[in-house]
Design a protein around this motif. Structure first.
Motif, PDB file in Angstrom:
ATOM      1  N   ASN A   7     -31.541  75.343  34.655  1.00  0.00           N
ATOM      2  CA  ASN A   7     -31.217  74.212  33.792  1.00  0.00           C
ATOM      3  C   ASN A   7     -32.307  74.093  32.731  1.00  0.00           C
ATOM      4  O   ASN A   7     -33.396  73.598  32.976  1.00  0.00           O
ATOM      5  CB  ASN A   7     -31.142  72.940  34.646  1.00  0.00           C
ATOM      6  N   GLY A   9     -32.411  72.303  30.026  1.00  0.00           N
ATOM      7  CA  GLY A   9     -32.695  70.907  29.685  1.00  0.00           C
ATOM      8  C   GLY A   9     -33.733  70.328  30.620  1.00  0.00           C
ATOM      9  O   GLY A   9     -34.703  69.699  30.186  1.00  0.00           O
ATOM     10  N   GLU A  10     -33.564  70.621  31.901  1.00  0.00           N
ATOM     11  CA  GLU A  10     -34.509  70.147  32.918  1.00  0.00           C
ATOM     12  C   GLU A  10     -35.921  70.664  32.614  1.00  0.00           C
ATOM     13  O   GLU A  10     -36.894  69.927  32.639  1.00  0.00           O
ATOM     14  CB  GLU A  10     -34.035  70.654  34.285  1.00  0.00           C
ATOM     15  N   LEU A  12     -37.103  71.719  29.749  1.00  0.00           N
ATOM     16  CA  LEU A  12     -37.606  71.103  28.524  1.00  0.00           C
ATOM     17  C   LEU A  12     -38.227  69.751  28.813  1.00  0.00           C
ATOM     18  O   LEU A  12     -39.340  69.457  28.397  1.00  0.00           O
ATOM     19  CB  LEU A  12     -36.464  70.902  27.525  1.00  0.00           C
ATOM     20  N   MET A  13     -37.447  68.931  29.515  1.00  0.00           N
ATOM     21  CA  MET A  13     -37.915  67.580  29.789  1.00  0.00           C
ATOM     22  C   MET A  13     -39.176  67.632  30.641  1.00  0.00           C
ATOM     23  O   MET A  13     -40.138  66.912  30.411  1.00  0.00           O
ATOM     24  CB  MET A  13     -36.844  66.759  30.525  1.00  0.00           C
ATOM     25  N   HIS A  14     -39.161  68.539  31.587  1.00  0.00           N
ATOM     26  CA  HIS A  14     -40.306  68.669  32.471  1.00  0.00           C
ATOM     27  C   HIS A  14     -41.544  69.090  31.684  1.00  0.00           C
ATOM     28  O   HIS A  14     -42.636  68.578  31.875  1.00  0.00           O
ATOM     29  CB  HIS A  14     -39.987  69.694  33.560  1.00  0.00           C
ATOM     30  N   THR A  16     -42.220  68.774  28.389  1.00  0.00           N
ATOM     31  CA  THR A  16     -42.762  67.839  27.407  1.00  0.00           C
ATOM     32  C   THR A  16     -43.121  66.497  28.032  1.00  0.00           C
ATOM     33  O   THR A  16     -43.818  65.701  27.414  1.00  0.00           O
ATOM     34  CB  THR A  16     -41.753  67.609  26.268  1.00  0.00           C
ATOM     35  N   ALA A  17     -42.637  66.231  29.237  1.00  0.00           N
ATOM     36  CA  ALA A  17     -42.894  64.932  29.856  1.00  0.00           C
ATOM     37  C   ALA A  17     -44.319  64.857  30.362  1.00  0.00           C
ATOM     38  O   ALA A  17     -44.973  65.864  30.591  1.00  0.00           O
ATOM     39  CB  ALA A  17     -41.913  64.698  30.999  1.00  0.00           C
ATOM     40  N   ASP A  18     -44.764  63.609  30.501  1.00  0.00           N
ATOM     41  CA  ASP A  18     -46.073  63.379  31.081  1.00  0.00           C
ATOM     42  C   ASP A  18     -45.957  63.522  32.611  1.00  0.00           C
ATOM     43  O   ASP A  18     -44.866  63.393  33.162  1.00  0.00           O
ATOM     44  CB  ASP A  18     -46.538  61.967  30.718  1.00  0.00           C
ATOM     45  N   ALA A  19     -47.044  63.825  33.278  1.00  0.00           N
ATOM     46  CA  ALA A  19     -46.981  64.024  34.728  1.00  0.00           C
ATOM     47  C   ALA A  19     -48.358  63.859  35.333  1.00  0.00           C
ATOM     48  O   ALA A  19     -49.369  63.907  34.636  1.00  0.00           O
ATOM     49  CB  ALA A  19     -46.442  65.421  35.035  1.00  0.00           C
ATOM     50  N   PHE A 230     -39.369  71.986  21.938  1.00  0.00           N
ATOM     51  CA  PHE A 230     -37.954  72.129  22.315  1.00  0.00           C
ATOM     52  C   PHE A 230     -37.397  73.434  21.777  1.00  0.00           C
ATOM     53  O   PHE A 230     -36.723  74.182  22.487  1.00  0.00           O
ATOM     54  CB  PHE A 230     -37.133  70.950  21.754  1.00  0.00           C
ATOM     55  N   THR A 234     -36.169  76.419  24.032  1.00  0.00           N
ATOM     56  CA  THR A 234     -34.750  76.761  23.956  1.00  0.00           C
ATOM     57  C   THR A 234     -34.568  78.239  23.653  1.00  0.00           C
ATOM     58  O   THR A 234     -33.706  78.917  24.228  1.00  0.00           O
ATOM     59  CB  THR A 234     -34.054  75.909  22.884  1.00  0.00           C
TER      60      THR A 234
ATOM     61  N   TYR B   2     -25.482  73.772  28.078  1.00  0.00           N
ATOM     62  CA  TYR B   2     -26.735  73.023  28.024  1.00  0.00           C
ATOM     63  C   TYR B   2     -26.828  72.373  26.664  1.00  0.00           C
ATOM     64  O   TYR B   2     -27.221  72.974  25.684  1.00  0.00           O
ATOM     65  CB  TYR B   2     -27.903  73.972  28.258  1.00  0.00           C
ATOM     66  N   LEU B   6     -28.585  66.739  27.499  1.00  0.00           N
ATOM     67  CA  LEU B   6     -29.387  66.974  28.699  1.00  0.00           C
ATOM     68  C   LEU B   6     -30.851  66.638  28.470  1.00  0.00           C
ATOM     69  O   LEU B   6     -31.556  66.217  29.379  1.00  0.00           O
ATOM     70  CB  LEU B   6     -29.267  68.441  29.110  1.00  0.00           C
ATOM     71  N   PHE B   7     -31.295  66.861  27.238  1.00  0.00           N
ATOM     72  CA  PHE B   7     -32.709  66.607  26.936  1.00  0.00           C
ATOM     73  C   PHE B   7     -33.063  65.155  27.214  1.00  0.00           C
ATOM     74  O   PHE B   7     -34.189  64.827  27.534  1.00  0.00           O
ATOM     75  CB  PHE B   7     -33.009  66.883  25.464  1.00  0.00           C
ATOM     76  N   GLY B  16     -44.567  64.365  40.857  1.00  0.00           N
ATOM     77  CA  GLY B  16     -45.669  64.087  39.939  1.00  0.00           C
ATOM     78  C   GLY B  16     -45.220  63.675  38.557  1.00  0.00           C
ATOM     79  O   GLY B  16     -46.048  63.394  37.716  1.00  0.00           O
ATOM     80  N   ALA B  17     -43.924  63.670  38.290  1.00  0.00           N
ATOM     81  CA  ALA B  17     -43.456  63.333  36.947  1.00  0.00           C
ATOM     82  C   ALA B  17     -43.624  61.844  36.701  1.00  0.00           C
ATOM     83  O   ALA B  17     -43.479  61.031  37.602  1.00  0.00           O
ATOM     84  CB  ALA B  17     -41.999  63.723  36.785  1.00  0.00           C
ATOM     85  N   VAL B  18     -43.970  61.488  35.467  1.00  0.00           N
ATOM     86  CA  VAL B  18     -44.160  60.090  35.122  1.00  0.00           C
ATOM     87  C   VAL B  18     -42.968  59.559  34.350  1.00  0.00           C
ATOM     88  O   VAL B  18     -42.594  58.412  34.468  1.00  0.00           O
ATOM     89  CB  VAL B  18     -45.448  59.922  34.290  1.00  0.00           C
ATOM     90  N   GLY B  19     -42.348  60.398  33.580  1.00  0.00           N
ATOM     91  CA  GLY B  19     -41.222  59.946  32.781  1.00  0.00           C
ATOM     92  C   GLY B  19     -41.027  60.915  31.643  1.00  0.00           C
ATOM     93  O   GLY B  19     -41.884  61.762  31.392  1.00  0.00           O
ATOM     94  N   GLY B  20     -39.918  60.819  30.994  1.00  0.00           N
ATOM     95  CA  GLY B  20     -39.628  61.733  29.885  1.00  0.00           C
ATOM     96  C   GLY B  20     -40.531  61.458  28.704  1.00  0.00           C
ATOM     97  O   GLY B  20     -41.270  60.479  28.681  1.00  0.00           O
ATOM     98  N   PRO B  21     -40.452  62.316  27.700  1.00  0.00           N
ATOM     99  CA  PRO B  21     -41.284  62.117  26.517  1.00  0.00           C
ATOM    100  C   PRO B  21     -40.892  60.868  25.737  1.00  0.00           C
ATOM    101  O   PRO B  21     -41.658  60.410  24.905  1.00  0.00           O
ATOM    102  CB  PRO B  21     -41.028  63.380  25.691  1.00  0.00           C
TER     103      PRO B  21
END
Lengths: 293, 182
Positions: A7, A9-10, A12-14, A16-19, A230, A234, B2, B6-7, B16-21
């Motif tokens: 996936n 999209g998954e 990508l989000m992972h 660019t997301a904070d963690a 992205f 992609t 895709y 989905l983004f 450990g994820a905090v949230g999306g961008p």
């Protein structure tokens, strides 16, 4: 060869997301090499109905890295320059290049837009802003890096700071009365009650205008930094999506890699351009405040 | 497929994820402020001054020199104006002096001429007067001499009036004596 459904999209989000994790992107055996930690319960609190969590995240770590790198770089530059000057030697090397870069920001971004008189007072802020954004942007392009400036929270914080700098500088420079003029403008050629009514009507528009500018700063930087990631991810995703086409996989891979290379080069330019744009627009807005009459 | 939709899905499932961008995390905002402000003050204290010092000094020097040049220019302009004014004044004065000298000379000449003429006139008049006086005196002298002579002649005549011929002789003798005398 990976044949499982992926996936993108998954991913990508992972990415660019904070963690609460820094992923180093490779595996030893079957375990991914990553630095992982959990939210610190004692760093969480609620204030004014908002939930704050001050546990450092990946982007906080990268901001700290950027800040440390920037400070060390500039501190060393200053030391080397002073030593060169003390020895009355001709300036040369890395320090001289950094000096030229810093002076370019100071003279061509700050003083050119704010003016000879007020410019030097705002120079440290804008120079810090420019180099901090630039280094954060570039860190995101390095392997295993993360772009702190690709996070809406970070750009929002920077934009709010710019908003306060702009408005407070206006308040100090123009005085309370002069500053209110920027919200309720005096309309030339309209006197009496009509002028007052129009002036009052302009108020909300002017306030909205003041808020929209940093809002644009925030989203411009965030959008540009996120979009590059992205696009790159992609393009890499194409490999995983079409890599199972027998006979064409090498072509797909080569095409993807070539495109990514191009986008990467573009991203380096974007990293500089966005730092420049953020800095120069802040400088221009401060300059407009300074020269408001 | 895709798609972009989905983004926008947030991936909370990840460890450990905090949230999306797209999430605004207040903690991250505060961290950004802390990091930026600390960086700002550190750089402002330890880095920027050393890097921009020379430029700022150069700018200040140039500013000062510009101000100095401006001042000197003003001064030069003022002194040039002063000189012009003085020169014009001096010229006026010189002209005035020459004119004055000319007038004075003219007057002096006029006076001298008048005086000379008057003196000449006076000398002439005096000479005329003296000449006239001398003439009168000479005439008077002559007359007195003639009267004396006549009287002397007459007394001689009276002494010897008896003889005309004798008288005649007396006068002639007398005249002869005169001639001897003169």
């Amino acid at each position: 060869m990976m044949q499982t459904e992926i996936n993108i999209g998954e991913i990508l989000m992972h990415h660019t997301a904070d963690a609460y994790m820094i992923d180093f992107g490779f595996h030893i055996g079957d375990t991914p090499v990553r630095l992982e930690w959990h939210s610190w319960p004692w760093a969480e609190f609620s204030l004014f109905g908002m939930h704050f969590n001050l546990t450092p995240t990946k982007h906080v770590v990268f901001m700290l890295v950027a800040a440390t790198l920037l400070f060390l770089c500039m501190w060393l530059t200053g030391r080397i320059l002073e030593r060169q000057r003390a020895g009355e030697k001709a300036p040369k090397g890395f320090a001289n290049a950094m000096e030229a870069f810093v002076l370019w920001v100071r003279n061509d971004i700050v003083i050119a837009n704010i003016g000879e008189h007020d410019g030097p007072r705002f120079a440290p802020y804008i120079m810090t802003l420019f180099f901090f954004i630039l280094i954060s942007n570039i860190l995101g392009l390095l392997p295993w890096g993360a772009t702190a400036t690709g996070n809406l929270g970070v750009t929002a914080a920077l934009a709010v700071m710019a908003l306060f700098t702009i408005e407070l500088s206006g308040m100090f420079k123009l005085g309370f009365k002069g500053y209110m003029r920027t919200i309720f403008p005096s309309l030339p050629g309209m006197g009496g009650v009509g002028g007052l009514v129009m002036s009052a009507a302009m108020g909300p528009i002017e306030i909205l205008g003041k808020l929209v500018k940093p809002f644009a700063l925030c989203f411009r930087l965030f959008g540009n930094m996120t979009a590059g990631h992205f696009v790159i991810l992609t393009l890499f995703g194409l490999i995983f999506m079409f890599g199972n086409l027998a006979g064409w996989r090498w072509a797909i891979g080569a095409a993807s890699a070539t495109l990514v290379l191009g986008v990467m080069c573009l991203e380096i330019i974007v990293a500089f351009v966005q730092a420049y744009v953020f800095a120069i627009i802040t400088a221009v807005l401060i300059g407009m405040m300074m020269h408001e009459h | 497929m895709y798609s972009l939709a989905l983004f926008l899905q947030e991936s909370h499932g990840e460890e450990g994820a905090v949230g999306g961008p797209f999430t605004l995390e207040p903690g991250l905002i505060i961290w950004t402020w802390i990091v930026f402000l600390v960086l700002f003050f550190m750089l402002k204290k330890y880095a920027w001054p050393h890097i921009v010092r020379l430029t700022e000094e150069r700018e200040r020097t140039i500013q000062k020199q510009l101000a100095e040049a401006e001042r000197l220019n003003e001064e030069a302009k003022a002194s040039l104006e002063e000189h012009g004014r003085l020169l014009a004044e001096a010229k006026d004065k010189a002209h005035e002096l020459v004119m004055e000298a000319k007038t004075v000379g003219e007057k002096e000449r006029e006076q001298l001429l008048t005086k000379a003429r008057e003196e000449q006139e006076e000398i002439l008049n005096r000479a005329k007067r003296e000449i006239a006086g001398e003439k009168d005196r000479a005439i008077a002298e002559l007359r007195r001499e003639a009267v004396d002579l006549s009287l002397a002649a007459a007394s001689k005549l009276i002494q010897q009036k008896l003889d005309d011929a004798g008288d005649r002789k007396i006068v002639e003798d007398y005249l002869a004596t005169l001639e001897d005398k003169s």
